[in-house]
Design a protein around this motif. Structure first.
Motif, short mmCIF file in Angstrom:
data_model
loop_
_atom_site.label_atom_id
_atom_site.label_comp_id
_atom_site.label_asym_id
_atom_site.label_seq_id
_atom_site.Cartn_x
_atom_site.Cartn_y
_atom_site.Cartn_z
N LEU A 75 45.71 50.78 37.22
CA LEU A 75 44.43 50.18 36.86
C LEU A 75 44.64 48.80 36.24
O LEU A 75 43.88 47.86 36.50
N LYS A 76 45.70 48.65 35.47
CA LYS A 76 46.03 47.34 34.89
C LYS A 76 46.36 46.35 36.01
O LYS A 76 45.91 45.19 35.99
N GLN A 77 47.10 46.78 37.02
CA GLN A 77 47.40 45.92 38.16
C GLN A 77 46.11 45.51 38.86
O GLN A 77 45.93 44.36 39.23
N TRP A 78 45.20 46.47 39.04
CA TRP A 78 43.93 46.19 39.69
C TRP A 78 43.16 45.12 38.90
O TRP A 78 42.65 44.17 39.48
N VAL A 79 43.09 45.28 37.58
CA VAL A 79 42.41 44.29 36.73
C VAL A 79 43.05 42.92 36.91
O VAL A 79 42.37 41.92 37.12
N ASP A 80 44.38 42.86 36.86
CA ASP A 80 45.09 41.59 36.98
C ASP A 80 44.85 40.91 38.32
O ASP A 80 44.72 39.69 38.40
N GLU A 81 44.79 41.69 39.39
CA GLU A 81 44.66 41.11 40.73
C GLU A 81 43.22 40.84 41.14
O GLU A 81 42.95 39.89 41.86
N VAL A 82 42.28 41.67 40.71
CA VAL A 82 40.91 41.62 41.23
C VAL A 82 39.95 40.79 40.37
O VAL A 82 39.10 40.08 40.89
N LEU A 83 40.10 40.86 39.07
CA LEU A 83 39.18 40.13 38.19
C LEU A 83 39.67 38.69 38.02
O LEU A 83 40.15 38.29 36.97
N THR A 84 39.52 37.92 39.07
CA THR A 84 40.09 36.58 39.14
C THR A 84 39.16 35.48 38.64
O THR A 84 37.94 35.65 38.57
N TYR A 85 39.80 34.36 38.33
CA TYR A 85 39.08 33.14 37.97
C TYR A 85 38.19 32.74 39.15
O TYR A 85 38.61 32.79 40.30
N PHE A 87 35.71 34.35 40.20
CA PHE A 87 34.97 35.55 40.59
C PHE A 87 34.43 36.26 39.35
O PHE A 87 33.23 36.47 39.21
N ALA A 88 35.33 36.63 38.45
CA ALA A 88 34.94 37.41 37.27
C ALA A 88 34.81 36.58 36.01
O ALA A 88 34.20 37.03 35.04
N TYR A 89 35.38 35.39 35.99
CA TYR A 89 35.29 34.53 34.81
C TYR A 89 35.58 33.09 35.23
O TYR A 89 35.94 32.81 36.37
N GLY A 90 35.36 32.18 34.29
CA GLY A 90 35.61 30.77 34.57
C GLY A 90 34.50 30.16 35.41
O GLY A 90 33.44 30.75 35.60
N GLU A 91 34.76 28.98 35.90
CA GLU A 91 33.77 28.25 36.70
C GLU A 91 33.38 29.06 37.94
O GLU A 91 34.23 29.43 38.74
N GLY A 92 32.10 29.38 38.06
CA GLY A 92 31.61 30.18 39.19
C GLY A 92 31.92 31.66 39.07
O GLY A 92 31.57 32.44 39.96
N GLY A 93 32.56 32.07 38.00
CA GLY A 93 33.00 33.46 37.84
C GLY A 93 31.99 34.34 37.16
O GLY A 93 32.26 34.92 36.11
N ASP A 94 30.83 34.45 37.77
CA ASP A 94 29.74 35.24 37.17
C ASP A 94 29.30 36.41 38.04
O ASP A 94 28.21 36.92 37.89
N LYS A 95 30.16 36.86 38.93
CA LYS A 95 29.76 37.89 39.90
C LYS A 95 29.53 39.26 39.27
O LYS A 95 28.87 40.11 39.85
#
Length: 175
Positions: A75-85, A87-95
């Motif tokens: 699950l930690k690997q999934w978080v690291d790979e999927v919740l990307t800049y 998409f999930a945070y940063g500029e444009g990361g509001d999905k």
């Protein structure tokens, strides 16, 4: 409301309590269980496919066993790979902004094993990571003393009963 249950057990074939919980949740209408261990290709996740699942869900549940005082490695690997800049945070990361998320987990030891620090305190880094994604973190659902290893630990019927009670509490929240 479509609910995506991300089943983050690193060895789901060896799971007893978490497997029972997700089996019950899978019976609910509008609930999709995604067993993360089945979605790795050459040791990694298909980021676009995982992100698509998140976008299509109205609500997300992370279902996992509490391992070594945190998320299981998968699950930690999934978080690291999927919740990307972007998409999930940063500029444009509001999905994921505003999506309700529930951390649903089990521990092998009784609740007394997590008095100081508590599981809530131990999960602060996870909760802070998820807060960065602007999700709406709801109250966690947890059950303690859920270890059952035949001939070694736990009582099968007791753990099965606790797993079903956990699933019922969570199901009531999802309805």
């Amino acid at each position: 409301m479509k609910t995506l249950v991300l089943y983050g057990h690193s060895s789901p074939e060896q799971s007893f309590s978490n497997a029972a919980i997700v089996a019950e949740l899978a019976k609910l209408p509008d609930v999709k269980v995604r067993t993360l261990a089945e979605h790795r290709i050459n040791g990694h996740f298909d980021v676009a496919a995982e992100q698509k699942e998140l976008v299509e869900a109205d609500r997300i549940v992370f279902q996992f066993p509490f391992n070594w005082y945190s998320l299981p490695w998968l699950l930690k690997q999934w978080v690291d790979e999927v919740l990307t800049y972007g998409f999930a945070y940063g500029e444009g990361g509001d999905k994921l902004k505003g999506k309700p998320v529930i951390l649903s987990f089990t521990t092998g030891v009784p609740a007394e094993g997590y008095v100081n620090p508590t599981t809530d305190a131990l999960l602060l880094p996870v909760k802070q990571t998820l807060a960065l994604t602007q999700i709406k973190l709801e109250e966690s659902e947890s059950s303690n003393g859920m270890m059952y290893i035949p001939g070694f630990a736990g009582d099968k019927d007791e753990v099965q009963g606790k797993a079903l009670a956990h699933a019922q509490r969570l199901a009531a929240r999802l309805k």
